[in-house]
Motif scaffolding. Structure first.
Motif, PDB file in Angstrom:
ATOM      1  N   UNK A 207       0.946  -1.321  -0.010  1.00  0.00           N
ATOM      2  CA  UNK A 207      -0.013   0.188   0.012  1.00  0.00           C
ATOM      3  C   UNK A 207       0.891   1.183  -0.032  1.00  0.00           C
ATOM      4  N   UNK A 208       0.508   2.218  -0.879  1.00  0.00           N
ATOM      5  CA  UNK A 208       1.468   3.380  -0.966  1.00  0.00           C
ATOM      6  C   UNK A 208       0.430   4.630  -0.730  1.00  0.00           C
ATOM      7  N   UNK A 209       0.991   5.710  -0.004  1.00  0.00           N
ATOM      8  CA  UNK A 209       0.152   6.990   0.340  1.00  0.00           C
ATOM      9  C   UNK A 209       1.082   7.935   0.310  1.00  0.00           C
ATOM     10  N   UNK A 210       0.737   9.336   0.111  1.00  0.00           N
ATOM     11  CA  UNK A 210       1.227  10.567   0.151  1.00  0.00           C
ATOM     12  C   UNK A 210       1.471  10.975   1.733  1.00  0.00           C
ATOM     13  N   UNK A 211       2.645  10.956   2.334  1.00  0.00           N
ATOM     14  CA  UNK A 211       2.914  11.016   3.809  1.00  0.00           C
ATOM     15  C   UNK A 211       2.473  12.698   4.173  1.00  0.00           C
ATOM     16  N   UNK A 212       1.735  12.770   5.357  1.00  0.00           N
ATOM     17  CA  UNK A 212       1.757  13.897   5.759  1.00  0.00           C
ATOM     18  C   UNK A 212       2.780  14.235   6.889  1.00  0.00           C
ATOM     19  N   UNK A 213       3.674  15.074   6.183  1.00  0.00           N
ATOM     20  CA  UNK A 213       4.619  15.851   7.073  1.00  0.00           C
ATOM     21  C   UNK A 213       4.815  17.375   6.841  1.00  0.00           C
ATOM     22  N   UNK A 214       5.286  17.823   7.857  1.00  0.00           N
ATOM     23  CA  UNK A 214       5.167  19.415   7.676  1.00  0.00           C
ATOM     24  C   UNK A 214       5.687  19.875   6.595  1.00  0.00           C
ATOM     25  N   UNK A 215       6.877  19.485   6.002  1.00  0.00           N
ATOM     26  CA  UNK A 215       7.047  19.941   4.720  1.00  0.00           C
ATOM     27  C   UNK A 215       6.094  19.763   3.561  1.00  0.00           C
ATOM     28  N   UNK A 216       5.572  18.438   3.436  1.00  0.00           N
ATOM     29  CA  UNK A 216       4.428  18.446   2.332  1.00  0.00           C
ATOM     30  C   UNK A 216       3.248  19.014   2.786  1.00  0.00           C
ATOM     31  N   UNK A 217       2.982  19.353   3.881  1.00  0.00           N
ATOM     32  CA  UNK A 217       1.850  20.101   4.361  1.00  0.00           C
ATOM     33  C   UNK A 217       1.968  21.482   3.930  1.00  0.00           C
ATOM     34  N   UNK A 218       3.048  22.034   4.049  1.00  0.00           N
ATOM     35  CA  UNK A 218       3.642  23.227   3.645  1.00  0.00           C
ATOM     36  C   UNK A 218       3.484  23.319   2.099  1.00  0.00           C
ATOM     37  N   UNK A 219       4.025  22.357   1.203  1.00  0.00           N
ATOM     38  CA  UNK A 219       4.106  22.450  -0.082  1.00  0.00           C
ATOM     39  C   UNK A 219       2.718  22.576  -0.637  1.00  0.00           C
ATOM     40  N   UNK A 220       1.873  21.696   0.072  1.00  0.00           N
ATOM     41  CA  UNK A 220       0.558  21.495  -0.309  1.00  0.00           C
ATOM     42  C   UNK A 220      -0.328  23.125  -0.236  1.00  0.00           C
ATOM     43  N   UNK A 221      -0.085  23.628   0.956  1.00  0.00           N
ATOM     44  CA  UNK A 221      -0.560  24.781   1.276  1.00  0.00           C
ATOM     45  C   UNK A 221      -0.248  26.002   0.019  1.00  0.00           C
ATOM     46  N   UNK A 222       0.918  25.953  -0.064  1.00  0.00           N
ATOM     47  CA  UNK A 222       1.311  26.970  -1.069  1.00  0.00           C
ATOM     48  C   UNK A 222       0.837  26.661  -2.635  1.00  0.00           C
ATOM     49  N   UNK A 223       0.725  25.315  -2.863  1.00  0.00           N
ATOM     50  CA  UNK A 223       0.027  24.721  -4.130  1.00  0.00           C
ATOM     51  C   UNK A 223      -1.432  25.393  -4.053  1.00  0.00           C
ATOM     52  N   UNK A 224      -1.834  25.377  -3.142  1.00  0.00           N
ATOM     53  CA  UNK A 224      -3.393  25.887  -3.097  1.00  0.00           C
ATOM     54  C   UNK A 224      -3.485  27.054  -3.620  1.00  0.00           C
ATOM     55  N   UNK A 225      -2.399  28.082  -3.597  1.00  0.00           N
ATOM     56  CA  UNK A 225      -2.366  29.186  -4.122  1.00  0.00           C
ATOM     57  C   UNK A 225      -2.349  29.662  -5.595  1.00  0.00           C
ATOM     58  N   UNK A 226      -2.322  28.466  -6.291  1.00  0.00           N
ATOM     59  CA  UNK A 226      -1.800  28.521  -7.544  1.00  0.00           C
ATOM     60  C   UNK A 226      -2.922  27.834  -8.482  1.00  0.00           C
ATOM     61  N   UNK A 227      -4.215  28.300  -8.309  1.00  0.00           N
ATOM     62  CA  UNK A 227      -5.173  27.483  -9.387  1.00  0.00           C
ATOM     63  C   UNK A 227      -4.757  27.349 -10.482  1.00  0.00           C
TER      64      UNK A 227
END
Length: 275
Positions: A207-227
């Protein structure tokens, strides 16, 4: 000299920030070919017990635009951009790690039964069949499962490829695989999803998944600013403890683990066996 060093350090920081911004802007195009969710509003969030309308939207995406996009990524096509090429490389690394694990096993997988849930175009199912496994591969998209069957037939590989959402997969198998699918499931549905996958397995689950770490959460938050037009899914990161606890509750123990991280692809891979 000190000023020059400070300037060089400053340029290095700018480069690092620029790289992070690029990663974040496209984090939501992480690979995965099942349970793919158009991100036009909360009503489109896919759940294990989703409505018929939700599933219809998922199927429609993968039978049209989604199929065209991911079929190119999961192939040797030159019609991909640098981001898609990076995702292809990351996904290929994850697949190869699974195949390496299986090759290292004392017992051959030849003759063993495998259910590949969310098989996409057969990136994992076909190599497993080539190794002698009795493969049953499913995907929610008819276009994807049909393409997987076409690719298998083209090189003379036998296997069962069919269209099914994850919760409708039934039977018992020696090994159950589910790769790059969890990113499209919210936390509240993960335990249910893993419980169902484990119920299908007599021995092992990969089973694979995208891990929830502070770094990836940060990247995801920034990514949400770029629709943008490429952001057609909701991407869910998951605490590793949630995955491990769900596996343990289902009677499985993690025996091997790997992490794959490229510029635009992040995937934690776990192998767990029934105890």
């Amino acid at each position: 000299v000190a000023v020059v060093r400070q300037y060089i350090a400053y340029l290095g920081q700018l480069k690092a920030i620029n790289t992070m911004m690029k990663q974040a802007a496209l984090l939501l195009v992480l690979s995965g070919v099942s349970a793919f969710v158009p991100a036009s509003g909360p009503k489109h969030q896919f759940a294990l017990s989703s409505t018929v309308d939700d599933k219809t939207e998922v199927r429609e995406y993968f039978n049209t635009e989604g199929f065209s996009r991911w079929n190119k990524i999961y192939s040797e096509s030159d019609e991909v951009n640098s981001v898609q090429l990076d995702i292809r490389d990351g996904h290929d690394q994850t697949i190869q790690k699974i195949l390496n694990w299986i090759s290292q096993d004392d017992d051959s997988i030849s003759g063993k039964t495998v259910a590949d849930c969310g098989c996409g175009v057969g990136s994992l199912a076909i190599p497993l069949a080539q190794m002698g496994a009795k493969v049953s591969a499913s995907d929610i998209s008819d276009a994807m499962s049909t393409e997987a069957a076409r690719r298998a037939k083209e090189i003379g590989v036998k296997g069962k490829f069919y269209t099914s959402d994850l919760e409708s997969v039934s039977g018992k198998y020696d090994t159950v695989t589910c790769v790059d699918v969890a990113i499209h499931y919210p936390d509240e549905k993960m335990a249910e999803m893993i419980e169902h996958l484990c119920s299908l397995s007599n021995d092992r689950i990969m089973f694979s998944f995208a891990p929830k770490t502070w770094y990836y959460v940060f990247l995801k938050k920034i990514g949400e600013l770029f629709p943008g037009p490429s952001k057609t899914t909701r991407a869910y990161l998951h605490e590793e403890s949630l995955i491990r606890n769900s596996l343990a509750k289902a009677g499985f123990e993690v025996t091997r683990e790997e992490m794959t991280a490229t510029n635009f692809y992040f995937s934690r891979l776990l192998e767990a066996r029934r105890v």
